[in-house]
Design a protein around this motif. Structure first.
Motif, PDB file in Angstrom:
ATOM      1  N   GLU A 160     -14.712  -9.025   0.531  1.00 28.61           N
ATOM      2  CA  GLU A 160     -14.853  -9.189   1.974  1.00 28.61           C
ATOM      3  C   GLU A 160     -13.776  -8.434   2.740  1.00 28.61           C
ATOM      4  OE1 GLU A 160     -15.086 -13.223   3.160  1.00 28.61           O
ATOM      5  OE2 GLU A 160     -16.912 -13.655   2.009  1.00 28.61           O
ATOM      6  N   THR A 161     -12.556  -8.414   2.215  1.00 28.78           N
ATOM      7  CA  THR A 161     -11.451  -7.782   2.928  1.00 28.78           C
ATOM      8  C   THR A 161     -11.011  -6.455   2.305  1.00 28.78           C
ATOM      9  OG1 THR A 161      -9.731  -8.906   1.630  1.00 28.78           O
ATOM     10  CG2 THR A 161     -10.599 -10.067   3.571  1.00 28.78           C
ATOM     11  N   GLY A 162     -11.462  -6.177   1.073  1.00 28.45           N
ATOM     12  CA  GLY A 162     -11.020  -4.969   0.395  1.00 28.45           C
ATOM     13  C   GLY A 162      -9.597  -5.057  -0.112  1.00 28.45           C
ATOM     14  N   ALA A 163      -9.081  -6.277  -0.224  1.00 25.76           N
ATOM     15  CA  ALA A 163      -7.716  -6.482  -0.723  1.00 25.76           C
ATOM     16  C   ALA A 163      -7.746  -6.904  -2.182  1.00 25.76           C
ATOM     17  CB  ALA A 163      -7.002  -7.546   0.109  1.00 25.76           C
ATOM     18  N   LEU A 164      -6.586  -6.779  -2.823  1.00 22.63           N
ATOM     19  CA  LEU A 164      -6.436  -7.213  -4.209  1.00 22.63           C
ATOM     20  C   LEU A 164      -5.564  -8.466  -4.201  1.00 22.63           C
ATOM     21  CD1 LEU A 164      -7.409  -6.067  -6.947  1.00 22.63           C
ATOM     22  CD2 LEU A 164      -5.153  -5.045  -7.205  1.00 22.63           C
ATOM     23  N   ARG A 165      -6.166  -9.596  -4.516  1.00 24.16           N
ATOM     24  CA  ARG A 165      -5.450 -10.865  -4.505  1.00 24.16           C
ATOM     25  C   ARG A 165      -4.828 -11.151  -5.869  1.00 24.16           C
ATOM     26  NH1 ARG A 165      -5.179 -11.121   0.856  1.00 24.16           N
ATOM     27  NH2 ARG A 165      -7.226 -11.330   1.864  1.00 24.16           N
ATOM     28  N   LEU A 166      -3.758 -11.942  -5.855  1.00 22.66           N
ATOM     29  CA  LEU A 166      -3.105 -12.431  -7.079  1.00 22.66           C
ATOM     30  C   LEU A 166      -2.607 -11.278  -7.944  1.00 22.66           C
ATOM     31  CD1 LEU A 166      -5.675 -15.234  -8.095  1.00 22.66           C
ATOM     32  CD2 LEU A 166      -3.769 -15.352  -6.473  1.00 22.66           C
ATOM     33  N   ALA A 167      -2.063 -10.242  -7.301  1.00 24.17           N
ATOM     34  CA  ALA A 167      -1.520  -9.095  -8.047  1.00 24.17           C
ATOM     35  C   ALA A 167      -0.147  -8.738  -7.502  1.00 24.17           C
ATOM     36  CB  ALA A 167      -2.467  -7.909  -7.955  1.00 24.17           C
ATOM     37  N   PRO A 168       0.849  -9.622  -7.671  1.00 28.27           N
ATOM     38  CA  PRO A 168       2.169  -9.373  -7.088  1.00 28.27           C
ATOM     39  C   PRO A 168       2.878  -8.156  -7.667  1.00 28.27           C
ATOM     40  CG  PRO A 168       2.247 -11.229  -8.613  1.00 28.27           C
ATOM     41  CD  PRO A 168       0.800 -10.889  -8.425  1.00 28.27           C
ATOM     42  N   ASN A 169       2.448  -7.694  -8.846  1.00 32.10           N
ATOM     43  CA  ASN A 169       3.101  -6.538  -9.461  1.00 32.10           C
ATOM     44  C   ASN A 169       2.622  -5.206  -8.885  1.00 32.10           C
ATOM     45  OD1 ASN A 169       4.649  -8.107 -11.258  1.00 32.10           O
ATOM     46  ND2 ASN A 169       2.908  -8.301 -12.648  1.00 32.10           N
ATOM     47  N   LEU A 170       1.652  -5.251  -7.965  1.00 31.85           N
ATOM     48  CA  LEU A 170       1.183  -4.036  -7.295  1.00 31.85           C
ATOM     49  C   LEU A 170       1.381  -4.206  -5.789  1.00 31.85           C
ATOM     50  CD1 LEU A 170      -2.155  -3.209  -9.190  1.00 31.85           C
ATOM     51  CD2 LEU A 170       0.113  -2.215  -9.548  1.00 31.85           C
ATOM     52  N   PRO A 171       2.593  -3.958  -5.301  1.00 28.73           N
ATOM     53  CA  PRO A 171       2.883  -4.159  -3.880  1.00 28.73           C
ATOM     54  C   PRO A 171       1.992  -3.305  -2.991  1.00 28.73           C
ATOM     55  CG  PRO A 171       4.909  -3.800  -5.134  1.00 28.73           C
ATOM     56  CD  PRO A 171       3.773  -3.494  -6.059  1.00 28.73           C
ATOM     57  N   GLY A 172       1.526  -3.891  -1.907  1.00 27.75           N
ATOM     58  CA  GLY A 172       0.712  -3.183  -0.936  1.00 27.75           C
ATOM     59  C   GLY A 172      -0.776  -3.327  -1.167  1.00 27.75           C
ATOM     60  N   TRP A 173      -1.181  -3.724  -2.370  1.00 28.86           N
ATOM     61  CA  TRP A 173      -2.603  -3.825  -2.672  1.00 28.86           C
ATOM     62  C   TRP A 173      -3.208  -5.107  -2.104  1.00 28.86           C
ATOM     63  CZ3 TRP A 173      -5.555  -0.143  -5.280  1.00 28.86           C
ATOM     64  CH2 TRP A 173      -4.824   0.970  -5.720  1.00 28.86           C
ATOM     65  N   GLU A 174      -2.360  -6.001  -1.597  1.00 28.91           N
ATOM     66  CA  GLU A 174      -2.880  -7.230  -1.004  1.00 28.91           C
ATOM     67  C   GLU A 174      -3.324  -7.020   0.446  1.00 28.91           C
ATOM     68  OE1 GLU A 174       1.344  -6.933   0.329  1.00 28.91           O
ATOM     69  OE2 GLU A 174       0.225  -6.531  -1.513  1.00 28.91           O
ATOM     70  N   LEU A 175      -3.127  -5.817   0.987  1.00 25.47           N
ATOM     71  CA  LEU A 175      -3.499  -5.534   2.370  1.00 25.47           C
ATOM     72  C   LEU A 175      -4.996  -5.243   2.484  1.00 25.47           C
ATOM     73  CD1 LEU A 175      -0.495  -3.231   3.343  1.00 25.47           C
ATOM     74  CD2 LEU A 175      -0.798  -5.676   3.834  1.00 25.47           C
ATOM     75  N   PRO A 176      -5.623  -5.612   3.596  1.00 24.91           N
ATOM     76  CA  PRO A 176      -7.056  -5.346   3.778  1.00 24.91           C
ATOM     77  C   PRO A 176      -7.371  -3.857   3.627  1.00 24.91           C
ATOM     78  CG  PRO A 176      -6.270  -6.871   5.461  1.00 24.91           C
ATOM     79  CD  PRO A 176      -5.050  -6.382   4.722  1.00 24.91           C
ATOM     80  N   GLY A 177      -8.435  -3.555   2.918  1.00 22.29           N
ATOM     81  CA  GLY A 177      -8.878  -2.178   2.739  1.00 22.29           C
ATOM     82  C   GLY A 177      -8.156  -1.405   1.661  1.00 22.29           C
ATOM     83  N   ALA A 178      -7.176  -2.021   0.996  1.00 26.21           N
ATOM     84  CA  ALA A 178      -6.379  -1.284   0.007  1.00 26.21           C
ATOM     85  C   ALA A 178      -7.236  -0.798  -1.157  1.00 26.21           C
ATOM     86  CB  ALA A 178      -5.237  -2.164  -0.510  1.00 26.21           C
TER      87      ALA A 178
END
Length: 398
Positions: A160-178
């Motif tokens: 829905e948001t294009g984000a990657l959840r629950l992946a703290p080892n990949l900074p920035g991927w939790e942002l919408p559209g990443a």
């Protein structure tokens, strides 16, 4: 009364179904003759001949030689044209990115591993794009020749948001559209799958899980996760988060102290092992240092390993109680480095924690390639359908 249009549609549908069945059998066998295909599919020899003619016209299969028997005429053999499609598998990790480009029958043409520039989302996307271009060019292909790209990443892709959840080892991927930025990596159709889900697919296709209908792959390393196969099929859950066992309430830590890590992961991951060792006065840089010291008989290291066994056993006891798997495969950095220290004690501890005889626990044979091989297996199954639809299902019969 059936209209002429309806009859034509039915005939076309049957043609496609027959061709798909013939193609699937050739994939399964590698090479097959008309009599073998007729026997395996139950289709008549004339129907097999028509299907093969259409598949050959679409340049998806080709004659490859003769099979001679003790009596009768030699049978012409057919195989899939490997170059009819290409799959690019990509394992995106915190420490490494791994690429493999394979043809439609699964032969790897180019393989590349590099340290990951995962500290920045933008920098990692640039790295993936550059590496993809190099791998494709090395195979003598253009970007448009790639049928499908499969990315294996930590966490859960929020569609829905294009984000990657629950992946703290990949900074920035939790942002919408990443995640959508991956569309630019090759320009080909792409799929994003959880890396541990792909690892369990790889284990089922090429490793210990082959032929096992109920098993799990538990990755213990920088992070912790689990892939689940039920009735021979990957199980993702309602939101794609099945197997996120890092959040199991196992260990002594405060589950709210680090919102990016689950309670089990905070104590049993590589960082948790190192932290436990340092709390006991050990001077170590990695979990490997701790396990090496335990093998030498270091008392503090042995205490850390005992605690790790306890954490892992309690987590796996919960998995056994819910899923009742036949096999549990340990992978990831810790699973690979410390299998000799963990599997025996964990198995013994499980016998006292579960109601029935626990499943067998084994170390993965695929090592660091589990995610990449799973991405290939997953991608090949999907790409074969894509190629068929593109080259055969829309091609009129001769």
């Amino acid at each position: 009364m059936v209209s002429i249009g309806g009859t034509a549609s039915t005939t076309s549908l049957l043609r496609v179904m027959n061709e798909r069945a013939v193609l699937a059998e050739i994939f399964r066998r590698g090479k097959a003759s008309r009599p073998e295909l007729a026997q395996a599919t139950g289709l008549s020899k004339p129907t097999i001949s028509v299907a093969l003619a259409d598949l050959e016209r679409a340049r998806l299969v080709r004659p490859v030689g003769l099979r001679t028997g003790s009596a009768g005429r030699a049978a012409l053999l057919y195989e899939v044209r490997p170059e009819a499609g290409w799959v690019l598998a990509v394992d995106v990790g915190r420490s490494y990115v791994r690429f493999a480009l394979a043809d439609l029958v699964g032969e790897i043409a180019v393989r590349r591993d590099e340290p990951s520039r995962a500290g920045s989302h933008a920098e990692l996307v640039v790295q993936l794009t550059e590496l993809a271009a190099e791998v494709v060019a090395e195979a003598g292909l253009a970007a448009g020749d790639v049928t499908l790209t499969v990315f294996g990443t930590p966490g859960v892709h929020d569609k829905e948001t294009g984000a990657l959840r629950l992946a703290p080892n990949l900074p920035g991927w939790e942002l919408p559209g990443a995640v959508e930025r991956l569309a630019d990596v090759t320009g080909s159709p792409y799929i994003v799958e959880n890396d541990v889900d792909l690892a369990v697919v790889g284990e089922g296709a090429y490793g210990l899980g082959e032929g096992v209908d109920h098993f799990v792959y538990v990755s213990l390393g920088t992070g912790i996760g689990m892939g689940v196969v039920i009735d021979g099929r990957l199980y993702r859950g309602a939101r794609g988060a099945a197997g996120e066992i890092s959040y199991l309430p196992v260990g002594e830590g405060d589950p709210l102290s680090d919102p990016g890590r689950g309670m089990f992961e905070s104590v049993a991951s590589a960082d948790g092992v190192v932290a436990a060792a340092r709390n006991l006065g050990m001077v170590v840089d990695s979990a490997k240092d701790v396990f090496d010291a335990a093998r030498r008989g270091d008392e503090a290291a042995l205490k850390v390993v005992s605690a790790e066994v306890d954490h892992v056993a309690h987590a796996l006891a919960g998995v056994v109680a819910v899923l009742d798997p036949e096999l549990m495969v340990l992978g990831g950095g810790i699973g690979a480095q410390a299998a000799d220290l963990l599997i025996g004690p964990v198995s013994e501890r499980l016998t006292r924690l579960v109601a029935f005889r626990p499943p067998r626990i084994e170390a993965s044979m695929l090592g660091a390639d589990a995610v990449l091989l799973g991405a290939l297996a997953f991608g090949l199954a999907t790409a074969r359908d894509l190629v068929f639809e593109r080259l055969v299902a829309v091609t009129p019969p001769g």
